[in-house]
Scaffold this active site. Structure first.
Site, PDB file in Angstrom:
ATOM      1  N   GLU A  41     -35.904   7.335 -33.087  1.00  0.00           N
ATOM      2  CA  GLU A  41     -35.904   7.748 -34.495  1.00  0.00           C
ATOM      3  C   GLU A  41     -35.137   6.751 -35.358  1.00  0.00           C
ATOM      4  O   GLU A  41     -35.571   6.375 -36.450  1.00  0.00           O
ATOM      5  CB  GLU A  41     -35.262   9.131 -34.642  1.00  0.00           C
ATOM      6  CG  GLU A  41     -36.105  10.275 -34.117  1.00  0.00           C
ATOM      7  CD  GLU A  41     -35.372  11.612 -34.177  1.00  0.00           C
ATOM      8  OE1 GLU A  41     -35.986  12.632 -33.851  1.00  0.00           O
ATOM      9  OE2 GLU A  41     -34.171  11.615 -34.547  1.00  0.00           O
ATOM     10  N   ARG A  46     -28.081  14.475 -32.807  1.00  0.00           N
ATOM     11  CA  ARG A  46     -28.071  14.906 -31.394  1.00  0.00           C
ATOM     12  C   ARG A  46     -27.866  16.402 -31.363  1.00  0.00           C
ATOM     13  O   ARG A  46     -26.792  16.897 -31.697  1.00  0.00           O
ATOM     14  CB  ARG A  46     -26.959  14.181 -30.642  1.00  0.00           C
ATOM     15  CG  ARG A  46     -26.927  14.490 -29.142  1.00  0.00           C
ATOM     16  CD  ARG A  46     -28.145  13.878 -28.474  1.00  0.00           C
ATOM     17  NE  ARG A  46     -28.013  13.883 -27.023  1.00  0.00           N
ATOM     18  CZ  ARG A  46     -28.837  14.494 -26.178  1.00  0.00           C
ATOM     19  NH1 ARG A  46     -29.896  15.162 -26.670  1.00  0.00           N
ATOM     20  NH2 ARG A  46     -28.666  14.424 -24.869  1.00  0.00           N
ATOM     21  N   GLY A  47     -28.929  17.140 -30.974  1.00  0.00           N
ATOM     22  CA  GLY A  47     -28.896  18.591 -31.073  1.00  0.00           C
ATOM     23  C   GLY A  47     -27.782  19.246 -30.299  1.00  0.00           C
ATOM     24  O   GLY A  47     -27.127  20.181 -30.797  1.00  0.00           O
ATOM     25  N   GLU A  48     -27.537  18.796 -29.067  1.00  0.00           N
ATOM     26  CA  GLU A  48     -26.533  19.483 -28.245  1.00  0.00           C
ATOM     27  C   GLU A  48     -25.123  19.296 -28.787  1.00  0.00           C
ATOM     28  O   GLU A  48     -24.220  20.063 -28.435  1.00  0.00           O
ATOM     29  CB  GLU A  48     -26.609  18.975 -26.809  1.00  0.00           C
ATOM     30  CG  GLU A  48     -26.243  17.510 -26.643  1.00  0.00           C
ATOM     31  CD  GLU A  48     -26.404  17.033 -25.219  1.00  0.00           C
ATOM     32  OE1 GLU A  48     -25.477  16.377 -24.727  1.00  0.00           O
ATOM     33  OE2 GLU A  48     -27.442  17.346 -24.601  1.00  0.00           O
TER      34      GLU A  48
END
Length: 1177
Positions: free
Chosen positions: A124, A57-59
């Site tokens: 994903e 999760r990028g954030e």
């Protein structure tokens, strides 16, 4: 996504090279091996695009944890996919992400608090779980719990519960599979940042990178460049049986240095490692142990199977316990390369009990006994490359991708012959010769015959250096003098030298320095023998000061110039040119006081098949330039073919001698007084024409083989001859003046007795064989003995029995017709012999009862179930008992030559290969068709009545002829003997049949016909009055349209009839336009012809394979070779093409369109595939 970068020292480059190599290797693997890989080792074949894909999760962690992780990946050379700069703009992000997941080996999922809030992350995750479960390739999934507990992910509580409340509204159809994926992922083992790393991100990142790096490196090994022949050898090993086996296997790979053991083991490792939980390849254990000690190798094994370098051990014993504990719990693939001491085996892989069932342990070694004593399950002997593999491997190094000219191809074949399949030698030589000129190649190859390449010798010498002193001496003795000799015989010689021969020969075999053929002969690779030569050469720059001499030029020099010294122990001279004279200084042996082995042999004379010739015997003897006053008393073996000495030096008494061979020598008497030779086992005095009596055998009590063949002046044997109780072989063939054996005979061990040709020997006293029960071979043919001795019938193990007279076979055809009347009257026949019952000889393999005037064949022959050869030549029986021969399933050879009263050929056994019924002058017809005897060669020469009364109805019934495309055949012409013979043999009776139809593709056909005549048929379109014809090829000539050719030649005799029995050789040649040979020269069997009185004609028709005409251009020339007996009167030739067999008018009917045969006789020969038949009338 990972940014583009250049890494300095990167393991990933090595990894990618290995994967690429392994992928290319897999494409060339045999079917069985591909099956192994296709089952569960797809990852080993698959070329991954990325090493790692990270789902996160990028954030939550993009600018913190993920930035540090990707940076660490770059530093360690781990190629990871990053989605922020590696996706092409404008493409669907999801499809590219899915592709990236599929093409990454390690799939890393990092669960953070907000991971479940992202539908992309969850998609994903689903894809990742699918790849793990059903993916075509073997992905490895790594789970990291960053700031959430596994239980939160598994049960979807806290932030994950909140996220799914939203998904139930917006993505209801996907929620179920997302939850299932989370449950499956959370149940996988993984890292917990708070629990395992105590919150230290750098520590966790380092652990993740190291584990990935270890597994990346634990992959396919680099086998090497230009690998040839591995696939075929792997297929022979049947590797499937080691996959998921219920037991631990240990296998060994053995062979001489440089033969490719390590390469082979690496190839197997690359195929098999993916099937095991842990793998280790311990390379060059012997070298590593010498350089760093065995502890270093042990630590490498521990590090490989435990995936850590943190283990500390204080002793070998402790290391063994660590290894055993680890190996007992997991399936292990372990390769221990190049072991040379049992300590290495005991420490690294002590026994099968150490390993978990299904494990596979592979050892490579030069020492087979070392592995055998360790109780390995199987030992695989590395094979040398065959000629095709050899040429391929050498070419890869010597020419690379460049084209070879014909000159270089021929030299390359010489290299293949020189190296004899040794892979390392091809590599060294290929690299050495690459880029050099043709003349440089020739020069280097000439030099190699004298001085081997040092790099090759160093590798091979490792095996020699591993021998003890006695083993090294035995190795050099065998290399210098005993290659090609019987193993047991050589052992007896070496035992006589006070060596422990049996044990040490086995050591040489186990170390691949020596091999033993199926028939017990010692064999050695040429490169190893050259190594032995170099080892001896290092002893001194002067040949006469070396321990062993076996290079002809050096031996000649030492013997001619009297340069021998006490250092010489072995002298071996093999004269390869027949009757080559050897000039010896009589004093040359005076200084060789330690000579143990002396061999001066003629390569042809020592062959058992050599026919004795008095003139050649006189010519072949060596010329002694001085008096022979001394021979070493240390001799254990004395071989001197053609020895010029009539007597040995008076002081010569080699009391420990084991073998003597003085065949073809001038010796008159070996010793004038009794000698004690308790070790003497072999005495060969073949064709010693001056020998009139044997030596005294009183103290020669262990003699096992006595050869007196061809001693034509031998009159008597010493009374002690009869007391040779250990004699196994007695050969007295053609001792023509020998009459009587001693009265007292106690040869209890005799197994082989050959008395053939002892024409004065008329009686064998029964007491002679009274105690003998072990005879295997017994020959009395050509003696004056008129009755088969009764002792023979008590020899229940007899395998060969020969009895009867010797009659010289005379040629058929014209000779038998024009034979002078006085010759027949001179011939005498023995008294009629009734064939006795043969029931006692159940093991008989060969029976020869020729020229015994047998009137009736015993039905008991049919009970000889082991019989392979039966010779009944020259007897007077009229038929065979019904079915007696057909019961002999092992019979291969049948000879009934000269059985002039035999009228009908019997029913033949099923496996017969050879039948000689020549000169059976009353023979009228065979019994039943012979078409199913595909390999049978038959001779019916001198059988004028054969097929004379065979009607067309019976011929057609017995066998249908091949279609005759010429329709002019009538019932009248079919009664002709030639036509009947061709039909019976199912051979085409026209040129259209010979050259046309499917026969051309199925088998080779050839036809010879000869009889009196002087007219060449018009079918032969090219004719000449000389012995040479030039045949122009058509303008549109195509080699694959050639069907064959026919020739016809009229010959005129030059000499009138005299004592000569046959013509000289008759042959012809076929040459291309440039004079090069197009086909092999063809020679007619002129020895069957005899001497014709007038002109005679030869026909030869032959279909040929198209490959014989590939090089033909412009024109071809046919040339018939004349000789002193005949000259060519007229010559005719015709080439046959496809279009020639399409019309009936082009065919030649046989024999209707040939000149009419006369009653003066003729000869015919047909060849159909492997079947060969001749007939003359």
């Amino acid at each position: 996504m990972v940014e583009s970068q250049h890494t300095s020292i990167s393991l990933i480059c090595i990894f990618h090279f290995c994967v690429v190599f392994f992928s290319s290797l897999a494409d060339r693997l045999p079917t069985q091996t591909k099956t192994i890989m296709a089952s569960t080792s797809a990852s080993a074949q698959h070329q991954w695009t990325y090493n790692a894909f990270v789902s996160f999760r990028g954030e939550d962690i993009r600018k913190s944890f993920m930035d540090h992780l990707f940076k660490d990946f770059r530093q360690k050379g781990i190629l990871a996919f990053r989605d922020d700069n590696q996706l092409p703009r404008g493409e669907e992000i999801s499809s590219q992400l899915y592709k990236a997941i599929e093409e990454s080996r390690f799939l890393i999922v990092i669960f953070s608090k907000n991971y479940a809030s992202s539908s992309w992350c969850l998609r994903e995750l689903v894809k990742i779980i699918e790849c793990k479960k059903t993916g075509e390739h073997k992905h490895e999934v790594q789970i990291i719990f960053y700031d959430v507990k596994p239980d939160v992910v598994r049960k979807q509580t806290e932030s994950y519960a909140e996220a799914f409340l939203k998904h139930e509204i917006s993505n209801r159809t996907e929620v179920a599979k997302w939850k299932e994926a989370l449950i499956m992922a959370s149940n996988l083992s993984g890292w917990d940042l708070q629990g395992q790393a105590n919150g230290y991100e750098s520590k966790l990142i380092d652990s993740i990178s190291k584990e990935i790096l270890v597994k990346l490196c634990n992959g396919p090994l680099h086998v090497g460049e230009n690998v040839v022949g591995v696939d075929a050898r792997i297929e022979k090993m049947d590797l499937l049986r080691f996959v998921c086996s219920s037991k631990a296997y240990m296998i060994g790979i053995c062979g001489i240095g440089g033969i490719g053991k390590t390469t082979f083991a690496k190839a197997i490792y690359n195929l098999m490692y993916i099937h095991f939980e842990e793998c280790s390849f311990l390379d060059d254990v012997q070298g590593a142990t010498k350089r760093h000690g065995l502890t270093h190798v042990v630590m490498q094994l521990i590090n490989d199977i435990m995936k850590t370098t943190d283990v500390r051990i204080s002793s070998i014993g402790q290391a063994i316990m660590v290894i055993k504990q680890r190996m007992a719990a997991r399936r292990i693939l372990l390769v221990v390369d190049d072991v040379d001491h049992r300590d290495q085996l005991e420490v690294l892989a002590g026994s099968h009990d150490w390993f978990f069932p299904g494990s596979l342990i592979i050892f490579t070694s030069k020492d087979k006994q070392l592995l055998r004593s360790h109780k390995v399950d199987e030992i695989y002997d590395m094979e040398f490359l065959d000629d095709d593999e050899s040429l391929e491997l050498f070419s890869l190094y010597a020419f690379h991708e460049e084209r070879r000219t014909e000159d270089f191809k021929e030299l390359a074949k010489q290299v293949v012959e020189y190296v004899q399949g040794h892979p390392l030698a091809f590599k060294v030589l290929g690299c050495f010769l690459y880029g050099k000129t043709l003349q440089e190649w020739k020069s280097e190859l000439e030099r190699l015959q004298v001085t081997p390449i040092e790099d090759i010798q160093q590798v091979l010498r490792l095996s020699y250096d591993g021998l003890n002193h006695e083993q090294q001496k035995i190795f050099l003795d065998i290399a210098s003098s005993f290659i090609g000799e019987n193993r047991d015989f050589v052992a007896s010689i070496l035992e006589g030298c006070n060596y422990f021969a049996d044990t040490n020969i086995r050591v040489l075999v186990d170390k691949s320095l020596l091999s033993i053929s199926r028939n017990g002969l010692l064999e050695m690779h040429d490169l190893i023998q050259r190594m032995a030569r170099e080892i001896v050469r290092e002893e001194s720059d002067t040949p006469g000061k070396r321990s062993r001499l076996w290079i002809s030029s050096e031996v000649y020099d030492v013997l001619n110039e009297n340069k021998g010294t006490e250092a010489v122990e072995v002298l071996d001279l093999l004269r390869k040119e027949y009757c080559q004279k050897v000039y010896i200084d009589g004093k040359a042996f005076a200084h060789m006081k330690n000579l143990r082995i002396l061999k001066i042999c003629d390569e042809e004379l020592r062959s058992s098949w050599h026919t004795f010739d008095l003139k050649l015997w006189k010519d072949c003897n060596a010329t002694n330039l001085g008096r022979l006053d001394f021979l070493s008393n240390n001799l254990r073996l004395l071989y001197w073919h053609g020895c010029p000495c009539k007597f040995f030096p008076s002081g010569f008494y080699p009391k420990d001698i084991v073998a003597i061979d003085l065949s073809y020598s001038h010796i008159k008497n070996l010793w004038t007084s009794p000698k004690c030779f308790t070790r003497l086992k072999v005495m060969k005095l073949k064709h010693c024409l001056n020998l009139t009596s044997t030596p005294n055998f009183t103290w020669i009590t262990n003699l096992e083989e006595l050869i007196l063949e061809g001693c034509v002046n031998l009159v008597k044997v010493h009374p002690s001859f009869g007391m040779l109780k250990k004699l196994v072989v007695l050969n007295m063939r053609y001792c023509k003046r020998f009459r009587r054996f001693p009265c007292k005979i106690e040869m209890d061990s005799l197994e082989v007795l050959h008395l053939s040709g002892c024409s004065k020997l008329d009686k064998l006293p029964e007491e002679f064989f009274g105690t003998i029960k072990s005879l295997r071979e017994c020959s009395f043919d050509g003696t004056a003995i008129t009755e088969l001795p009764s002792f023979v019938f008590s020899q229940c193990n007899l395998q060969v029995l020969r009895f009867g007279r010797h009659e010289k076979k005379r040629s058929g055809w014209w000779t038998c017709i024009s034979q002078p009347s006085w010759l027949a009257s001179k011939m005498q026949h023995p008294q009629s012999l009734v064939m006795p019952s043969l029931d006692a000889f159940r093991f008989l393999r060969e029976l020869n009862i020729s020229h015994c005037n047998i009137m009736e064949v015993s039905d008991s022959i049919g009970g000889l179930s082991c019989l392979e050869s039966l010779y009944l030549d020259g007897n007077n029986f009229t038929n065979f008992p019904t079915g007696c021969l057909s019961r002999l399933s092992h019979l291969q050879n049948l000879a009934i030559w000269g059985c002039k009263k035999l009228e009908v050929l019997p029913e033949l056994p099923p496996n017969l290969n050879y039948l000689d019924a020549s000169n059976c002058t009353s023979l009228r017809e065979p019994q039943g068709p012979l078409s199913y005897y595909n390999q049978l060669c038959m001779f019916f020469d001198g059988c004028p009545k054969l097929f004379r009364n065979v009607g067309i109805e019976s011929q057609v019934c017995m066998s249908q002829p091949l279609p005759d495309l010429n329709s002019s055949i009538t019932s009248h012409t079919c009664t002709n003997q030639i036509s009947s013979f061709l039909q019976f043999m199912e051979f085409p009776s026209s040129t259209c049949g010979i050259f046309g139809g499917q026969e051309r593709k199925l088998c080779y056909l050839s036809l010879d016909i000869r009889y009196h005549g002087n007219i060449i048929p018009q079918w032969f379109t090219n004719t000449s009055t000389g012995n040479h014809i030039k045949v122009e090829l058509p303008p549109n000539f195509c080699y694959n349209k050639v069907r064959g050719y026919g020739i016809c030649v009229v010959l005129t005799p030059k000499n009138s009839y005299g004592r000569k029995s046959c013509l000289g050789p008759l042959r012809y040649y076929v040459d291309n336009f440039d004079g090069t040979s197009l086909l092999h020269p063809y020679q007619f069997f002129s020895n069957f012809i005899g001497i014709p009185k007038s002109d005679f004609i030869l026909f030869h028709f032959k279909n040929v394979g198209i490959w014989g005409w590939v090089e033909a251009k412009k024109f071809v020339s046919f040339s018939f070779e004349e000789n002193d007996d005949v000259e060519v009167k007229e010559f005719g030739v015709r080439l046959v093409f496809d279009e020639d067999i399409q019309g009936e008018e082009t065919g030649l009917s046989i024999p209707q369109d040939l000149p009419t045969p006369t009653q003066d006789g003729g000869y015919i020969k047909i060849v159909k595939g492997a079947r060969y038949t001749t007939w003359s009338w």
